[in-house]
Write an enzyme that holds these catalytic residues in place. Sequence first.
Site, short mmCIF file in Angstrom:
data_model
loop_
_atom_site.label_atom_id
_atom_site.label_comp_id
_atom_site.label_asym_id
_atom_site.label_seq_id
_atom_site.Cartn_x
_atom_site.Cartn_y
_atom_site.Cartn_z
N ASP A 222 -67.63 -36.54 5.50
CA ASP A 222 -67.81 -37.49 4.41
C ASP A 222 -67.14 -38.88 4.82
O ASP A 222 -66.24 -39.10 5.67
CB ASP A 222 -67.10 -37.15 3.23
CG ASP A 222 -67.67 -37.90 1.97
OD1 ASP A 222 -68.51 -38.09 1.77
OD2 ASP A 222 -66.71 -37.91 1.01
N GLY A 223 -67.74 -40.08 4.28
CA GLY A 223 -67.31 -41.32 4.46
C GLY A 223 -68.52 -42.41 5.37
O GLY A 223 -68.03 -43.50 5.69
N ASN A 224 -69.52 -41.62 5.38
CA ASN A 224 -70.50 -42.69 6.28
C ASN A 224 -70.78 -44.01 5.38
O ASN A 224 -70.94 -45.30 6.05
CB ASN A 224 -71.82 -41.95 6.35
CG ASN A 224 -71.72 -40.60 7.32
OD1 ASN A 224 -70.77 -40.61 7.95
ND2 ASN A 224 -72.63 -39.81 7.33
N ARG B 210 -69.14 -45.59 3.20
CA ARG B 210 -67.84 -46.41 3.32
C ARG B 210 -67.74 -47.20 4.44
O ARG B 210 -67.21 -48.31 4.75
CB ARG B 210 -66.57 -45.68 2.74
CG ARG B 210 -66.73 -45.50 1.16
CD ARG B 210 -65.70 -44.50 0.69
NE ARG B 210 -66.15 -43.14 0.72
CZ ARG B 210 -65.37 -42.02 0.94
NH1 ARG B 210 -63.93 -42.22 0.73
NH2 ARG B 210 -66.04 -41.05 1.05
N HIS C 122 -74.48 -43.51 8.40
CA HIS C 122 -75.03 -42.15 8.66
C HIS C 122 -75.70 -42.03 10.24
O HIS C 122 -75.42 -41.07 10.81
CB HIS C 122 -76.58 -41.91 7.68
CG HIS C 122 -76.10 -41.82 6.20
ND1 HIS C 122 -75.06 -41.08 5.75
CD2 HIS C 122 -76.68 -42.33 5.12
CE1 HIS C 122 -75.20 -41.23 4.39
NE2 HIS C 122 -76.08 -41.89 4.18
N SER D 275 -77.14 -29.80 -1.89
CA SER D 275 -78.23 -29.68 -3.04
C SER D 275 -78.26 -30.78 -4.07
O SER D 275 -79.12 -31.23 -4.51
CB SER D 275 -77.88 -28.26 -3.67
OG SER D 275 -77.32 -27.29 -2.98
N LEU E 27 -71.50 -21.42 21.80
CA LEU E 27 -71.11 -22.13 20.61
C LEU E 27 -72.39 -21.98 19.31
O LEU E 27 -73.54 -22.27 19.56
CB LEU E 27 -70.87 -23.57 20.68
CG LEU E 27 -70.42 -24.54 19.25
CD1 LEU E 27 -69.02 -24.05 18.93
CD2 LEU E 27 -70.75 -25.88 19.48
#
Length: 237
Positions: A15-17, A19, A32, A61, A126
């Site tokens: 989160d925070g792209n 801002r 983004h 969603s 991974l």
Amino acid sequence: MSAHSIPRHIAVVMDGNGRWAQKRFLPRVAGHRQGVEAVRALIRSAGEHGVESLTVFAFSSENWQRPADEVSFLMDLFLRALRDEVQKMHANGIRFRAVGDTSVLDDETRRLIDDAERLTAQNLKLKFNVAVNYGGRWDIEQAVAKAAGLGDSSRFAEFLAFAGQTDPDLFIRTGGERRISNFLLWQMAYTELYFTDTLWPDFGADEFEKALAWYAIRERRFGKTSDQIRETVPAAL
Ligand code: IPE
Ligand code: IPE
Ligand code: MG
């Protein structure tokens, strides 16, 4: 750091792209784009530390409610990342899966997802899961519906999107909010929750190390007492 203190499965709310971009007087979508770089770095760091599974929340969603141009930018970014990154992931031994209701994505994206999942299915280095059009409530509802179809609702966990994968040991959320935002609701019953104010595009290897160091000193009790937990740890550790 001893091997047992490394989380086997890490789940990340990136989160925070928006801002990050707005602070630089750039359009939100520039954040983004920069966020994809941070995902690349995270995959590298997680692999280096021997993390087995990494799950990142790319689109929830609820994110469909954003402005249409931001939604289409995010979908396009995902499509491009699939085109550009899958071969590299495969070469690095990464198993890719898209988790969520992918049925509503466009045909080309769905085809690339299928191809990527098939190509990388046997890779062991991974397990990299991208949650796209994912919601914890959606996951529980769709699993219950499938189990009810069998006439045995108690078996619903077998139908969760993450069935067969270990629950996350460590949850990381960047961007300053202290919330789950409908991520892995069922699977995070005992996950350690780490929150940082760092915005996602700024989350680099040093920030990742900080989260791992914080995780390493948690005592995971799973309902037991501290004494019980310490009794089971060999003195040599
Ligand atoms: C996270 O960054 C990416 C997605 C939700 C797709 P945001 O776009 O939520 O960035 P902020 O929270 O508005 O800064
Ligand atoms: C959570 O971030 C979803 C993703 C990172 C994909 P949001 O930005 O959508 O969460 P809220 O709206 O702040 O809770
Ligand atoms: Mg956000």
